[in-house]
Design a protein around this motif. Structure first.
Motif, PDB file in Angstrom:
ATOM      1  N   UNK A   1      -0.628   5.227 -12.617  1.00 37.96           N
ATOM      2  CA  UNK A   1       0.667   4.738 -12.134  1.00 37.96           C
ATOM      3  C   UNK A   1       1.193   5.662 -11.039  1.00 37.96           C
ATOM      4  N   UNK A   2       1.672   5.073  -9.969  1.00 38.80           N
ATOM      5  CA  UNK A   2       2.356   5.832  -8.922  1.00 38.80           C
ATOM      6  C   UNK A   2       3.672   5.158  -8.578  1.00 38.80           C
ATOM      7  N   UNK A   3       4.615   5.958  -8.092  1.00 37.33           N
ATOM      8  CA  UNK A   3       5.834   5.437  -7.484  1.00 37.33           C
ATOM      9  C   UNK A   3       5.713   5.651  -5.982  1.00 37.33           C
ATOM     10  N   UNK A   4       5.924   4.567  -5.219  1.00 38.83           N
ATOM     11  CA  UNK A   4       5.816   4.613  -3.771  1.00 38.83           C
ATOM     12  C   UNK A   4       7.013   3.912  -3.153  1.00 38.83           C
ATOM     13  N   UNK A   5       7.267   4.222  -1.882  1.00 40.00           N
ATOM     14  CA  UNK A   5       8.314   3.539  -1.125  1.00 40.00           C
ATOM     15  C   UNK A   5       7.640   2.747  -0.018  1.00 40.00           C
ATOM     16  N   UNK A   6       7.961   1.464   0.061  1.00 35.39           N
ATOM     17  CA  UNK A   6       7.390   0.616   1.109  1.00 35.39           C
ATOM     18  C   UNK A   6       7.911   1.080   2.468  1.00 35.39           C
ATOM     19  N   UNK A   7       6.988   1.372   3.370  1.00 39.11           N
ATOM     20  CA  UNK A   7       7.330   1.789   4.735  1.00 39.11           C
ATOM     21  C   UNK A   7       6.452   1.009   5.716  1.00 39.11           C
ATOM     22  N   UNK A   8       6.944   0.749   6.929  1.00 37.51           N
ATOM     23  CA  UNK A   8       6.105   0.075   7.928  1.00 37.51           C
ATOM     24  C   UNK A   8       4.967   0.971   8.384  1.00 37.51           C
ATOM     25  N   UNK A   9       3.940   0.350   8.899  1.00 34.99           N
ATOM     26  CA  UNK A   9       2.771   1.101   9.366  1.00 34.99           C
ATOM     27  C   UNK A   9       3.160   2.123  10.423  1.00 34.99           C
ATOM     28  N   UNK A  10       4.149   1.795  11.258  1.00 31.63           N
ATOM     29  CA  UNK A  10       4.582   2.720  12.308  1.00 31.63           C
ATOM     30  C   UNK A  10       5.156   4.007  11.729  1.00 31.63           C
ATOM     31  N   UNK A  11       5.630   3.951  10.486  1.00 34.99           N
ATOM     32  CA  UNK A  11       6.178   5.140   9.819  1.00 34.99           C
ATOM     33  C   UNK A  11       5.184   5.782   8.868  1.00 34.99           C
ATOM     34  N   UNK A  12       3.920   5.367   8.975  1.00 40.90           N
ATOM     35  CA  UNK A  12       2.883   5.978   8.148  1.00 40.90           C
ATOM     36  C   UNK A  12       2.473   5.176   6.934  1.00 40.90           C
ATOM     37  N   UNK A  13       3.033   3.986   6.772  1.00 44.14           N
ATOM     38  CA  UNK A  13       2.679   3.165   5.618  1.00 44.14           C
ATOM     39  C   UNK A  13       3.412   3.623   4.374  1.00 44.14           C
ATOM     40  N   UNK A  14       3.018   3.108   3.199  1.00 45.81           N
ATOM     41  CA  UNK A  14       3.741   3.416   1.961  1.00 45.81           C
ATOM     42  C   UNK A  14       3.816   4.916   1.703  1.00 45.81           C
ATOM     43  N   UNK A  15       5.004   5.373   1.323  1.00 46.48           N
ATOM     44  CA  UNK A  15       5.225   6.791   1.030  1.00 46.48           C
ATOM     45  C   UNK A  15       4.960   7.043  -0.448  1.00 46.48           C
ATOM     46  N   UNK A  16       3.993   7.886  -0.741  1.00 45.34           N
ATOM     47  CA  UNK A  16       3.632   8.219  -2.117  1.00 45.34           C
ATOM     48  C   UNK A  16       4.562   9.321  -2.625  1.00 45.34           C
ATOM     49  N   UNK A  17       5.325   9.027  -3.692  1.00 49.91           N
ATOM     50  CA  UNK A  17       6.258  10.017  -4.237  1.00 49.91           C
ATOM     51  C   UNK A  17       5.618  10.857  -5.337  1.00 49.91           C
ATOM     52  N   UNK A  18       4.692  10.291  -6.079  1.00 49.57           N
ATOM     53  CA  UNK A  18       4.050  10.996  -7.199  1.00 49.57           C
ATOM     54  C   UNK A  18       2.683  11.479  -6.732  1.00 49.57           C
ATOM     55  N   UNK A  19       2.523  12.787  -6.631  1.00 44.10           N
ATOM     56  CA  UNK A  19       1.352  13.313  -5.922  1.00 44.10           C
ATOM     57  C   UNK A  19       0.346  14.047  -6.807  1.00 44.10           C
ATOM     58  N   UNK A  20       0.536  14.088  -8.131  1.00 48.04           N
ATOM     59  CA  UNK A  20      -0.472  14.688  -9.003  1.00 48.04           C
ATOM     60  C   UNK A  20      -1.824  14.038  -8.735  1.00 48.04           C
ATOM     61  N   UNK A  21      -2.863  14.826  -8.704  1.00 48.84           N
ATOM     62  CA  UNK A  21      -4.189  14.331  -8.345  1.00 48.84           C
ATOM     63  C   UNK A  21      -4.598  13.119  -9.167  1.00 48.84           C
ATOM     64  N   UNK A  22      -5.316  12.211  -8.536  1.00 47.48           N
ATOM     65  CA  UNK A  22      -5.881  11.064  -9.255  1.00 47.48           C
ATOM     66  C   UNK A  22      -7.400  11.245  -9.457  1.00 47.48           C
ATOM     67  N   UNK A  23      -7.880  12.449  -9.236  1.00 50.93           N
ATOM     68  CA  UNK A  23      -9.269  12.756  -9.582  1.00 50.93           C
ATOM     69  C   UNK A  23      -9.424  12.752 -11.097  1.00 50.93           C
ATOM     70  N   UNK A  24     -10.573  12.266 -11.593  1.00 46.27           N
ATOM     71  CA  UNK A  24     -10.837  12.268 -13.033  1.00 46.27           C
ATOM     72  C   UNK A  24     -11.183  13.684 -13.473  1.00 46.27           C
ATOM     73  N   UNK A  25     -10.196  14.382 -14.003  1.00 46.82           N
ATOM     74  CA  UNK A  25     -10.381  15.766 -14.413  1.00 46.82           C
ATOM     75  C   UNK A  25     -10.838  15.856 -15.860  1.00 46.82           C
ATOM     76  N   UNK A  26     -11.704  16.837 -16.142  1.00 39.16           N
ATOM     77  CA  UNK A  26     -12.060  17.192 -17.519  1.00 39.16           C
ATOM     78  C   UNK A  26     -11.249  18.426 -17.874  1.00 39.16           C
ATOM     79  N   UNK A  27     -10.330  18.294 -18.800  1.00 39.63           N
ATOM     80  CA  UNK A  27      -9.389  19.371 -19.113  1.00 39.63           C
ATOM     81  C   UNK A  27      -9.875  20.237 -20.267  1.00 39.63           C
TER      82      UNK A  27
END
Length: 372
Positions: A346-372
């Motif tokens: 799950x991520x929270x993003x803000x819809x932005x136009x492509x000219x502004x860089x596209x959707x702004x990702x607010x939740x930035x914790x890695x989405x790599x499959x980590x073995x903890x």
């Protein structure tokens, strides 16, 4: 932000005036806060013919506001005497004296008993009721930069809390204990509190949507899925991640994770101003459908966030409407395999136009499959 609240009430006034009403009674708590700022619990807002006629009606019970939390200074405030009396009924009675001939109310929020009580104080020949419908919720969909800033800070707090948990020893601890620790960390980092009940799911529970933590203990080889969010100045964000505990992930875990990740990426990439809500859902859902996961998928790929954790728009197969810029949403596909576990991202993003860089990702914790 008095001018911000006044501008919001002015936009609402234009809507109900155009529909034939001369005043509106706003009772849904999130809507009152949107139009008036932090208010006492149970307060309602009477929006009149002009800003000078707007009135916040508060219950006479003890003030439950947090220290420093105050409504818009430009609003007139009336507190009911004693501890009894319904602010909504009192506000409707006050509307009679303002010369209004039609009062719009939030019928989708009022109970039947409360609606009858309001009607009982209105002279039928002088003031009639109409439905405000979801006019305030519609105004709330597009956020201003101050609102987005609150969401961004809330997302940062959730990222911090989750990151600290991942650095601790997890094997042997219960889902319930981990959920309570995450919620404590949210507050430690400055959140008002959790945005919703924190979900921690391990082993066969992993990947379940809205899973309630149990006393099951984390074991090596488990999938661990976590979904949490912080509330900051009333605004709520959401993040969900899935990890593997203790060992190198099994091939079936890697395959399932890669599939959900691909679906989530497709949904994120579809967040373009002007895109249909259902097209965002379709982009993510098709990835899972093509892999044979057609049963048990969530009813929606995502939803709006703000003063509530589940707001408009809904990113679902039958959803109507199109995305606007500056609309914060979640993208949260997932798959749960009964008896084995599953994955949600799950991520929270803000819809932005492509000219502004596209959707702004607010939740930035890695989405790599980590073995903890």
């Amino acid at each position: 932000m008095p001018e911000v609240y006044a501008a919001r009430r002015s936009r609402l006034r234009g809507r109900f005036n155009a529909a034939g009403s001369t005043a509106a009674l706003v009772s849904r708590p999130a809507n009152v806060r949107y139009l008036a700022g932090p208010v006492p619990e149970g307060a309602v807002l009477l929006v009149g013919r002009a800003d000078a006629h707007d009135l916040l009606v508060c219950p006479g019970a003890a003030d439950d506001r947090a220290a420093g939390a105050r409504p818009d200074d430009g609003l007139r405030v009336q507190t009911l005497p004693g501890t009894e009396g319904d602010p909504a009924v009192a506000a409707a009675d006050l509307a009679v004296g303002t010369g209004s001939d039609c009062l719009a109310v939030e019928e989708h929020h009022l109970t039947m008993a409360r609606h009858r009580a309001i009607r009982s104080v209105l002279p039928a020949s002088r003031l009639r009721l109409s439905d405000l419908d979801r006019a305030v919720e519609q105004l709330r969909v597009v956020k201003d930069e101050e609102e987005i800033s609150c969401l961004r800070i809330g997302a940062e707090i959730a990222d911090q809390a989750l990151g600290e948990l991942l650095e601790s020893i997890l094997v042997g601890r219960t889902e319930r204990h981990l959920a309570l620790e995450l919620e404590r960390r949210l507050v430690d980092h400055g959140a008002d509190g959790p945005a919703f009940a924190t979900s921690v799911a391990t082993g066969p529970h992993a990947g379940r949507r809205a899973h309630r933590p149990t006393d099951r203990r984390v074991e090596e080889g488990d999938f661990l899925s976590v979904c949490l969010g912080a509330t900051y100045r009333g605004y709520r964000s959401q993040i969900g991640r899935t990890f593997v505990i203790g060992t190198t992930p099994a091939q079936w875990q890697i395959d399932l994770y890669d599939l959900v990740f691909a679906a989530q990426r497709a949904g994120r990439e579809a967040l373009v101003p002007g895109s249909a809500h259902r097209d965002v859902d379709r982009a993510a859902r098709q990835v899972l459908d093509c892999a044979g996961y057609t049963e048990g998928l969530p009813a929606a790929t995502g939803h709006g966030v703000g003063l509530e954790i589940d707001e408009d728009p809904q990113l679902a197969p039958a959803a109507m409407g199109k995305l606007d810029a500056c609309v914060p949403v979640t993208v949260e596909p997932g798959v749960h395999l009964p008896g084995r576990g599953g994955v949600r991202i799950d991520d929270t993003l803000v819809v932005r136009p492509e000219a502004d860089g596209g959707p702004e990702l607010l939740t930035i914790t890695t989405k790599e499959l980590l073995a903890l």
